[in-house]
Design an enzyme around this catalytic site. Structure first.
Site, PDB file in Angstrom:
ATOM      1  N   GLY A 167       0.782  -1.218   0.000  1.00 55.70           N
ATOM      2  CA  GLY A 167       0.000   0.000   0.000  1.00 55.70           C
ATOM      3  C   GLY A 167       0.815   1.269   0.000  1.00 55.70           C
ATOM      4  N   LYS A 198      -0.463   2.338  -4.318  1.00 54.80           N
ATOM      5  CA  LYS A 198      -1.079   3.631  -4.589  1.00 54.80           C
ATOM      6  C   LYS A 198      -0.822   4.115  -6.012  1.00 54.80           C
ATOM      7  CE  LYS A 198      -3.208   4.794  -0.764  1.00 54.80           C
ATOM      8  NZ  LYS A 198      -3.134   3.524  -0.070  1.00 54.80           N
ATOM      9  N   ASP A 275      -6.126   9.067   2.686  1.00 58.63           N
ATOM     10  CA  ASP A 275      -5.376  10.092   1.957  1.00 58.63           C
ATOM     11  C   ASP A 275      -6.201  10.754   0.855  1.00 58.63           C
ATOM     12  OD1 ASP A 275      -3.451   9.149   3.625  1.00 58.63           O
ATOM     13  OD2 ASP A 275      -2.153   8.325   2.079  1.00 58.63           O
ATOM     14  N   TYR A 314      -7.735   7.261   9.661  1.00 57.39           N
ATOM     15  CA  TYR A 314      -7.077   6.001  10.010  1.00 57.39           C
ATOM     16  C   TYR A 314      -6.027   6.142  11.103  1.00 57.39           C
ATOM     17  CZ  TYR A 314      -3.618   7.845   6.668  1.00 57.39           C
ATOM     18  OH  TYR A 314      -2.719   8.643   5.995  1.00 57.39           O
ATOM     19  N   TRP A 370      -2.898  -1.842  10.447  1.00 53.25           N
ATOM     20  CA  TRP A 370      -2.046  -1.575   9.275  1.00 53.25           C
ATOM     21  C   TRP A 370      -0.778  -0.921   9.813  1.00 53.25           C
ATOM     22  CZ3 TRP A 370      -4.043   0.011   3.897  1.00 53.25           C
ATOM     23  CH2 TRP A 370      -3.021   0.533   3.113  1.00 53.25           C
ATOM     24  N   TRP A 371       0.308  -1.683   9.834  1.00 54.39           N
ATOM     25  CA  TRP A 371       1.557  -1.210  10.434  1.00 54.39           C
ATOM     26  C   TRP A 371       2.452  -0.620   9.355  1.00 54.39           C
ATOM     27  CZ3 TRP A 371       6.190  -4.304  12.759  1.00 54.39           C
ATOM     28  CH2 TRP A 371       6.910  -3.472  13.638  1.00 54.39           C
ATOM     29  N   ASN A 372       2.664   0.676   9.430  1.00 53.62           N
ATOM     30  CA  ASN A 372       3.515   1.350   8.447  1.00 53.62           C
ATOM     31  C   ASN A 372       4.985   1.191   8.801  1.00 53.62           C
ATOM     32  OD1 ASN A 372       1.995   2.481   6.261  1.00 53.62           O
ATOM     33  ND2 ASN A 372       0.944   3.713   7.784  1.00 53.62           N
ATOM     34  N   ASP A 377       8.316   5.177   1.947  1.00 53.05           N
ATOM     35  CA  ASP A 377       7.903   6.066   0.861  1.00 53.05           C
ATOM     36  C   ASP A 377       8.007   7.530   1.258  1.00 53.05           C
ATOM     37  OD1 ASP A 377       5.724   6.099   2.567  1.00 53.05           O
ATOM     38  OD2 ASP A 377       4.283   5.369   1.090  1.00 53.05           O
ATOM     39  N   ASN A 406       3.053  -2.798   5.971  1.00 57.52           N
ATOM     40  CA  ASN A 406       3.233  -2.061   4.724  1.00 57.52           C
ATOM     41  C   ASN A 406       4.734  -1.910   4.505  1.00 57.52           C
ATOM     42  OD1 ASN A 406       2.660  -0.544   2.424  1.00 57.52           O
ATOM     43  ND2 ASN A 406       2.506   1.375   3.570  1.00 57.52           N
TER      44      ASN A 406
END
Length: 598
Positions: A167, A198, A275, A314, A370-372, A377, A406
């Site tokens: 993602g 994305k 986003d 989120y 959802w673990w960034n 990025d 992610n």
């Protein structure tokens, strides 16, 4: 996910606290806390290396000789790898599922026994039998085939959903890397792959309404089939919120796109509203859409799982915590079997009991985390190779229903982090971050794990955002400090290793996809080692060298404009090694000037 930019604090303060429309300013600064927490856990000596760590493992004193091969009776279709030697007169290997009532009633649960009677794998379901086989394959890699340990394993997952969301913003993974990663997911008992890059225009705007071109559709079908072989749920996500119209035409467009993906083989769907700004952020409209899709599509198509959604709000940082907020609306009106995603206190966050309690109280169900991490990025000049940590080991499935990572746009280089994600999500109480990292290094680069470790321990932090410990075994100091020859030797040896290990990795790493991803950072790591050796030499010999000699060595150690540009594009050693070099140059110049003035 995420461009990883956050609200301006002043914008939050000025906004109507009861609004349900999130207006994102994507040019604002990040708001992650800049604390660098230490890595937890400790390395352990293991007889067998099994990842993820089994819930229960008992090793007996005797061993089994399986060098003659295996007489296989398996209910799993096409699951036995070619390297397993089959022999009707060999050790009996039975793989079955759905018959053992003593197993935990969870998808993926299994038991594995190795004794003098043979090897038996019993799965609660077909996926569980497959997982038992993956454990056996790791045992065969860890132990001599002529002396397999007699043992009993009873195993099951801590979390229902475990895996990866593609993602991030930036270059999506190549088809080859995606296939490699799916095999990795299966080997390590991850059961979820969410496809949502994305920068795929057919996932997001402007082309989410359109079918995939024929070649891309064929690739998706191949990914779906690879997931089936590895008992991974392929979740296709759509990101329509940037330009969606809340009308019948766009609703039908969405149903039509779902049908296209269903025809390709998709049985798991997600909708991302992250986003975005404008009318697409309306949570009441979002809920109606999700509920209507459940009634009109999910329930009318065989085999389709309940939907999942990433809400606009989120992150705890900007969501409205009142009963008029978007997530409270979700909690009251969204069908209870639809999973709701959450990134925690900010976009990149540790997973804690507090953050889940807060979110779950709003959505009225356990959140889907959802673990960034290890996504970069927001900082593409780094490649994160440090341990997986920042995950609360007291959580249960009542607190969180899923953990999906992610990763970076460098898929192969993300495997080291995913090795830890798989371990944590399968067996939360037993998770040992540092030990997992040490095992992961050997798993990912078995040909030269020590060289990989030297590179990885100095390639962990991003200097901003979601901070990670780096170079924790390295002691640094200033030239102006009171330091000993032993201290200087220790850091000089580390710089010397930095000059050597890139070529060791280049010559020995068999994973060429991984090597290609690491190469720009390996090149800079080698040059950093050379720079470090130069300043160490000057520091050691400062009082022996003449002013002219010191100045000559000093000038040779300075980075040129081109070298600085190359380093800034692919940074390594940012927490200790490069700062040591920078500080040494500064101090040496000052010391030389002071000596000349005397």
């Amino acid at each position: 996910m995420k461009r990883l930019y956050l609200f301006l604090a002043c914008a939050i303060c000025l906004a109507n606290q009861f609004t349900t429309f999130a207006q994102f300013d994507l040019s604002t600064q990040r708001a992650e806390e800049q604390t660098v927490n230490a890595v937890t856990g400790e390395a352990q000596s293991r007889t067998l290396v099994i990842n993820p760590t089994p819930q229960s493992l008992t090793i007996n004193d005797d061993t089994i000789d399986a060098s003659a091969g295996f007489a296989i009776n398996s209910q799993l279709p096409n699951a036995i790898p070619d390297f397993i030697k089959q022999n009707p007169k060999g050790i009996k290997l039975t793989i079955d599922f759905g018959k053992n009532q003593n197993l935990k009633p969870l998808s993926g649960a299994y038991s594995l026994t190795i004794n003098q009677k043979g090897i038996s794998i019993q799965g609660y379901d077909e996926r569980g039998a497959f997982y038992g086989l993956q454990t056996l394959l790791q045992i065969l890699e860890s132990a001599p085939i002529s002396a397999l340990p007699s043992l009993t394993i009873s195993d099951y997952p801590s979390l229902e959903h475990r895996g990866v969301v593609e993602g991030f913003y930036g270059t999506p993974w190549s088809h080859q890397v995606r296939l490699s990663l799916i095999d990795f997911y299966g080997r390590h008992k991850m059961n979820t792959y969410i496809y949502g890059p994305k920068d795929d225009p057919f996932h997001s705007s402007p082309n989410w309404r359109l079918p995939y071109p024929e070649d891309q559709a064929a690739n998706l079908t191949e990914l779906i089939n690879a997931c089936k072989r590895n008992y991974v749920d392929f979740v296709w996500a759509i990101h329509p919120g940037k330009d969606i119209k809340w009308n019948t035409e766009d609703y039908n467009n969405l149903v039509k796109k779902f049908q296209m993906m269903y025809d390709l083989g998709v049985r798991n769907f997600a909708i991302f509203f992250d986003d975005i700004e404008g009318e697409g952020t309306n949570p009441n409209k979002q809920v109606k859409l999700l509920n209507d899709l459940t009634d009109d599509f999910v329930k009318k198509h065989p085999g389709v799982a309940p939907l999942m959604v990433c809400p606009t709000e989120y992150s705890r940082l900007w969501l409205n915590p009142t009963d008029k907020g978007a997530n409270a609306i979700y909690g009251r009106t969204l069908y209870p079997d639809i999973d709701i995603m959450y990134t925690g206190d900010v976009v990149c966050s540790d997973l804690t009991k507090d953050t889940m309690d807060f979110f779950n109280s709003l959505i009225k169900r356990p959140g889907y985390y959802w673990w960034n991490w290890p996504v970069t990025d927001y900082a593409r000049n780094y490649i994160l190779q440090g341990p997986t940590y920042g995950l609360d080991t007291t959580l249960t499935s009542d607190d969180v229903t899923a953990l999906v990572s992610n990763p970076m746009e460098h898929g192969e280089a993300s495997k080291l982090a995913l090795y830890g994600v798989a371990d944590y999500a399968w067996n939360i109480p037993a998770f040992n971050p540092l030990d997992n990292w040490e095992r992961g290094l050997r798993e990912l680069m078995p040909e030269c794990p020590e060289a990989y470790r030297t590179f990885a321990i100095h390639s962990c932090d991003t200097e901003t955002g979601y901070r990670r410990a780096e170079s924790w075994e390295t002691e640094t100091f200033r030239f102006t400090d009171e330091w000993t020859p032993e201290q200087l030797k220790a850091i000089r040896d580390e710089f010397a290793r930095a000059t050597i290990v890139p070529n060791v990795i280049r010559q020995n790493c068999s994973n060429k996809l991984l090597l290609a991803e690491l190469e720009p950072w390996l090149a800079e790591f080698e040059k950093l080692g050379q720079r470090g050796l130069k300043v160490c030499y000057i520091m050691e010999n400062f009082n022996k060298l003449s002013d002219v000699e010191v100045f000559q060595f000093y000038r040779s150690a300075i980075m040129t404009a081109e070298e600085t540009k190359a380093y800034n594009a692919h940074k390594v050693g940012t927490m200790k090694l490069q700062p040591f070099y920078d500080n040494a140059l500064y101090d040496l110049r000052a010391a030389l000037q002071a000596r000349r003035q005397r």
